[in-house]
Write a protein that holds these residues in place. Structure first.
Motif, PDB file in Angstrom:
ATOM      1  N   UNK A 290       0.846  -1.199   0.000  1.00 32.23           N
ATOM      2  CA  UNK A 290       0.000   0.000   0.000  1.00 32.23           C
ATOM      3  C   UNK A 290       0.877   1.242   0.000  1.00 32.23           C
ATOM      4  N   UNK A 291       0.537   2.195  -0.846  1.00 29.55           N
ATOM      5  CA  UNK A 291       1.094   3.542  -0.742  1.00 29.55           C
ATOM      6  C   UNK A 291      -0.052   4.446  -0.307  1.00 29.55           C
ATOM      7  N   UNK A 292       0.032   4.979   0.918  1.00 33.15           N
ATOM      8  CA  UNK A 292      -1.042   5.812   1.447  1.00 33.15           C
ATOM      9  C   UNK A 292      -0.536   7.196   1.795  1.00 33.15           C
ATOM     10  N   UNK A 293      -1.483   8.106   2.008  1.00 33.05           N
ATOM     11  CA  UNK A 293      -1.199   9.527   2.112  1.00 33.05           C
ATOM     12  C   UNK A 293      -0.744   9.894   3.533  1.00 33.05           C
ATOM     13  N   UNK A 294       0.558   9.784   3.779  1.00 31.08           N
ATOM     14  CA  UNK A 294       1.126  10.067   5.097  1.00 31.08           C
ATOM     15  C   UNK A 294       1.723  11.468   5.151  1.00 31.08           C
ATOM     16  N   UNK A 306      -8.985   3.470   8.296  1.00 33.18           N
ATOM     17  CA  UNK A 306      -9.933   3.862   7.257  1.00 33.18           C
ATOM     18  C   UNK A 306      -9.914   2.895   6.089  1.00 33.18           C
ATOM     19  N   UNK A 307      -8.738   2.368   5.757  1.00 33.64           N
ATOM     20  CA  UNK A 307      -8.603   1.429   4.635  1.00 33.64           C
ATOM     21  C   UNK A 307      -8.900  -0.011   5.040  1.00 33.64           C
ATOM     22  N   UNK A 308      -9.176  -0.230   6.317  1.00 29.70           N
ATOM     23  CA  UNK A 308      -9.480  -1.575   6.780  1.00 29.70           C
ATOM     24  C   UNK A 308      -8.264  -2.463   6.952  1.00 29.70           C
ATOM     25  N   UNK A 309      -7.078  -1.868   7.020  1.00 26.58           N
ATOM     26  CA  UNK A 309      -5.873  -2.673   7.220  1.00 26.58           C
ATOM     27  C   UNK A 309      -5.827  -3.252   8.629  1.00 26.58           C
ATOM     28  N   UNK A 310      -6.522  -2.604   9.541  1.00 24.01           N
ATOM     29  CA  UNK A 310      -6.664  -3.096  10.906  1.00 24.01           C
ATOM     30  C   UNK A 310      -8.002  -2.584  11.433  1.00 24.01           C
ATOM     31  N   UNK A 311      -8.500  -3.116  12.542  1.00 22.54           N
ATOM     32  CA  UNK A 311      -9.783  -2.640  13.083  1.00 22.54           C
ATOM     33  C   UNK A 311      -9.679  -1.206  13.604  1.00 22.54           C
ATOM     34  N   UNK A 369       8.764  -5.698  -2.485  1.00 18.03           N
ATOM     35  CA  UNK A 369       7.925  -6.534  -1.632  1.00 18.03           C
ATOM     36  C   UNK A 369       7.802  -7.900  -2.309  1.00 18.03           C
ATOM     37  N   UNK A 370       8.258  -8.941  -1.634  1.00 27.89           N
ATOM     38  CA  UNK A 370       8.280 -10.276  -2.232  1.00 27.89           C
ATOM     39  C   UNK A 370       6.880 -10.706  -2.666  1.00 27.89           C
ATOM     40  N   UNK A 371       6.789 -11.152  -3.920  1.00 25.54           N
ATOM     41  CA  UNK A 371       5.542 -11.720  -4.410  1.00 25.54           C
ATOM     42  C   UNK A 371       4.392 -10.751  -4.526  1.00 25.54           C
ATOM     43  N   UNK A 372       4.662  -9.464  -4.638  1.00 26.45           N
ATOM     44  CA  UNK A 372       3.579  -8.476  -4.691  1.00 26.45           C
ATOM     45  C   UNK A 372       2.718  -8.685  -5.932  1.00 26.45           C
ATOM     46  N   UNK A 373       1.418  -8.857  -5.709  1.00 24.13           N
ATOM     47  CA  UNK A 373       0.468  -9.064  -6.803  1.00 24.13           C
ATOM     48  C   UNK A 373      -0.711  -8.083  -6.749  1.00 24.13           C
ATOM     49  N   UNK A 374      -1.018  -7.573  -5.559  1.00 26.22           N
ATOM     50  CA  UNK A 374      -2.151  -6.662  -5.385  1.00 26.22           C
ATOM     51  C   UNK A 374      -1.673  -5.450  -4.591  1.00 26.22           C
ATOM     52  N   UNK A 375      -1.941  -4.254  -5.113  1.00 27.74           N
ATOM     53  CA  UNK A 375      -1.461  -3.021  -4.488  1.00 27.74           C
ATOM     54  C   UNK A 375      -2.590  -2.014  -4.384  1.00 27.74           C
ATOM     55  N   UNK A 376      -2.544  -1.187  -3.354  1.00 31.38           N
ATOM     56  CA  UNK A 376      -3.562  -0.159  -3.137  1.00 31.38           C
ATOM     57  C   UNK A 376      -2.903   1.196  -2.979  1.00 31.38           C
ATOM     58  N   UNK A 377      -3.476   2.202  -3.622  1.00 28.78           N
ATOM     59  CA  UNK A 377      -3.008   3.579  -3.533  1.00 28.78           C
ATOM     60  C   UNK A 377      -4.088   4.439  -2.900  1.00 28.78           C
ATOM     61  N   UNK A 378      -3.688   5.286  -1.940  1.00 27.18           N
ATOM     62  CA  UNK A 378      -4.608   6.197  -1.255  1.00 27.18           C
ATOM     63  C   UNK A 378      -4.009   7.595  -1.284  1.00 27.18           C
ATOM     64  N   UNK A 379      -4.739   8.534  -1.874  1.00 28.56           N
ATOM     65  CA  UNK A 379      -4.264   9.910  -2.025  1.00 28.56           C
ATOM     66  C   UNK A 379      -5.391  10.847  -1.593  1.00 28.56           C
ATOM     67  N   UNK A 380      -5.109  11.686  -0.609  1.00 27.03           N
ATOM     68  CA  UNK A 380      -6.125  12.505   0.050  1.00 27.03           C
ATOM     69  C   UNK A 380      -5.822  13.984  -0.105  1.00 27.03           C
ATOM     70  N   UNK A 381      -6.850  14.767  -0.384  1.00 22.67           N
ATOM     71  CA  UNK A 381      -6.715  16.212  -0.412  1.00 22.67           C
ATOM     72  C   UNK A 381      -7.807  16.855   0.418  1.00 22.67           C
ATOM     73  N   UNK A 386     -10.745  12.369  -2.126  1.00 23.75           N
ATOM     74  CA  UNK A 386      -9.906  11.198  -1.855  1.00 23.75           C
ATOM     75  C   UNK A 386     -10.039  10.249  -3.033  1.00 23.75           C
ATOM     76  N   UNK A 387      -8.909   9.747  -3.494  1.00 22.39           N
ATOM     77  CA  UNK A 387      -8.894   8.770  -4.584  1.00 22.39           C
ATOM     78  C   UNK A 387      -8.178   7.516  -4.071  1.00 22.39           C
ATOM     79  N   UNK A 388      -8.853   6.386  -4.205  1.00 22.76           N
ATOM     80  CA  UNK A 388      -8.261   5.084  -3.868  1.00 22.76           C
ATOM     81  C   UNK A 388      -8.239   4.254  -5.143  1.00 22.76           C
ATOM     82  N   UNK A 389      -7.084   3.682  -5.437  1.00 27.50           N
ATOM     83  CA  UNK A 389      -6.885   2.908  -6.671  1.00 27.50           C
ATOM     84  C   UNK A 389      -6.276   1.563  -6.322  1.00 27.50           C
ATOM     85  N   UNK A 390      -6.838   0.498  -6.875  1.00 26.37           N
ATOM     86  CA  UNK A 390      -6.253  -0.821  -6.712  1.00 26.37           C
ATOM     87  C   UNK A 390      -5.602  -1.257  -8.026  1.00 26.37           C
ATOM     88  N   UNK A 391      -4.358  -1.680  -7.927  1.00 24.97           N
ATOM     89  CA  UNK A 391      -3.607  -2.197  -9.061  1.00 24.97           C
ATOM     90  C   UNK A 391      -3.389  -3.692  -8.851  1.00 24.97           C
TER      91      UNK A 391
END
Length: 394
Positions: A290-294, A306-311, A369-381, A386-391
């Motif tokens: 994940x690349x998120x807006x830090x 917010x992205x559901x990576x944890x509760x 990242x070993x074996x990366x197959x699914x990626x998420x992008x989060x960009x906030x203004x 907010x734009x979230x993109x899954x690759x």
């Protein structure tokens, strides 16, 4: 009608401190050429272009792209605050998915000034007036620059609601520095420890040190998007595609909830992520990277939830368990994120695209990242969008 959209080329220049970069048009032209070269297409193949920037005069996109080519194509200039780059990406993807275009260039650049962000036009209403009114009521601190008040206030709200310790933000910043050490395009590549972050100058006692905020930065990044038919016809790379994407703006809860986390976009982020997971048919547990807006360490922590990576309320445990880095559940910001890589506003969304494309290609070098197959992008203004993109890797 909706067609698959592939990222066939990406480009990015090293980010730099204000005053240490080339002018915006030169940076933008260089990143665009890199993306075209990576894609293996010429500017004459491009049917539309979207150019994103925040601090610049109208038609700055033309100024940059005319140095690459002058083919008479539509060039759309985009300004959506810190989500500008991903908003341009959103528009370009729509053009291809709808069948309006086959090959589109997306460019983001920013030539910034030193210091905290501020308003440019003082003779008209600010779009941040309602945000300031809520912030004044909830946190005060009028002498602190606006972005620090917003996101520091959101971090403080999380601390009060969930008992999150101050050092959680320091651990996020230290993690960012470890990742950036392997990124030659990042502005800050020196590793720091959580204690180094805590010992940095305090800009809001008990809430934020200087190292917890991203620096103003200059830079540029770009991507070439194509349809599947165009990629096959031209023999182009079709190894990374956009599996789902959503863009959201504020709802009434932003201002009516009395919650600083929602004021800075928690609900926008959650709504966009939920739409993307539904579109793709997979959830946060399937993500590899994940690349998120830090923009602040505080926003990274809030965005985990917010992205559901944890509760909700689980961010501190997520951090302490190492689930946000290599060897954990999902590697967040392997580029070093905005905290270490820098945050040239218009370029940020395309820089995230650059990183994730290389991760899914397996070409990210020491930060792979070993074996990366699914990626998420989060960009906030803020303001907001907010734009979230899954690759996904094809």
């Amino acid at each position: 009608m909706s067609r698959n959209v592939f990222v066939t080329g990406v480009g990015m220049i090293p980010f730099a401190k204000p005053g240490a970069s080339a002018p915006y048009d030169q940076m933008g032209a260089l990143a665009a050429r890199q993306a075209l070269d990576d894609a293996g297409v010429a500017y004459d193949d491009i049917e539309q272009a979207y150019a994103g920037y925040v601090y610049g005069d109208s038609t700055s996109g033309q100024k940059a792209l005319y140095q690459v080519g002058m083919s008479g194509i539509p060039i759309v200039n985009v300004n959506n605050n810190c989500s500008t780059g991903s908003t341009a990406l959103f528009l370009a993807r729509q053009a291809i998915a709808s069948g309006a275009a086959e090959c589109v260039l997306v460019l983001g650049f920013e030539q910034m000034s030193p210091g905290a962000l501020g308003s440019v036009f003082a003779d008209r209403p600010s779009p941040f007036e309602p945000f300031d009114a809520v912030t004044d009521e909830l946190v005060g601190m009028p002498d602190i620059p606006l972005a620090l008040r917003y996101f520091g206030g959101a971090g403080l709200a999380h601390m009060k609601k969930y008992g999150t310790p101050f050092d959680a933000f320091a651990k996020i910043r230290a993690k960012a520095s470890r990742h950036a050490a392997n990124n030659p395009l990042a502005l800050f590549r020196k590793e720091v420890t959580p204690q180094d972050v805590l010992d940095a100058p305090m800009i809001w006692p008990g809430v934020m040190t200087r190292l917890m905020a991203c620096p103003p930065t200059c830079g540029a990044a770009a991507a070439v998007l194509v349809s599947e038919d165009f990629a096959k016809k031209r023999g182009l790379k079709a190894d990374v595609y956009i599996a789902a994407q959503a863009m959201t703006t504020d709802r009434a809860s932003t201002f009516e909830s009395g919650d600083m986390m929602r004021l800075v976009g928690y609900d926008m982020s959650r709504a966009a992520a939920d739409k993307v997971y539904a579109q793709a048919g997979i959830g946060p547990g399937d993500l590899d990277v994940v690349e998120l807006h830090d923009c602040f360490a505080h926003n990274e922590l809030i965005t985990y939830e917010a992205l559901g990576l944890c509760p909700e309320g689980g961010a501190d445990k997520f951090i302490n368990d190492g689930d946000n880095t290599y060897g954990g559940k999902v590697v967040t910001n392997p580029s070093g994120g905005l905290l270490s890589k820098g945050h040239p506003l218009g370029a940020t969304g395309l820089a995230q695209c650059y990183e994730l494309t290389h991760q899914l290609r397996g070409s990210a070098g020491a930060r792979q990242v070993d074996g990366a197959r699914v990626a998420l992008q989060h960009n906030l203004g803020l303001g907001g969008a907010c734009v979230v993109t899954m690759y996904r890797a094809a």
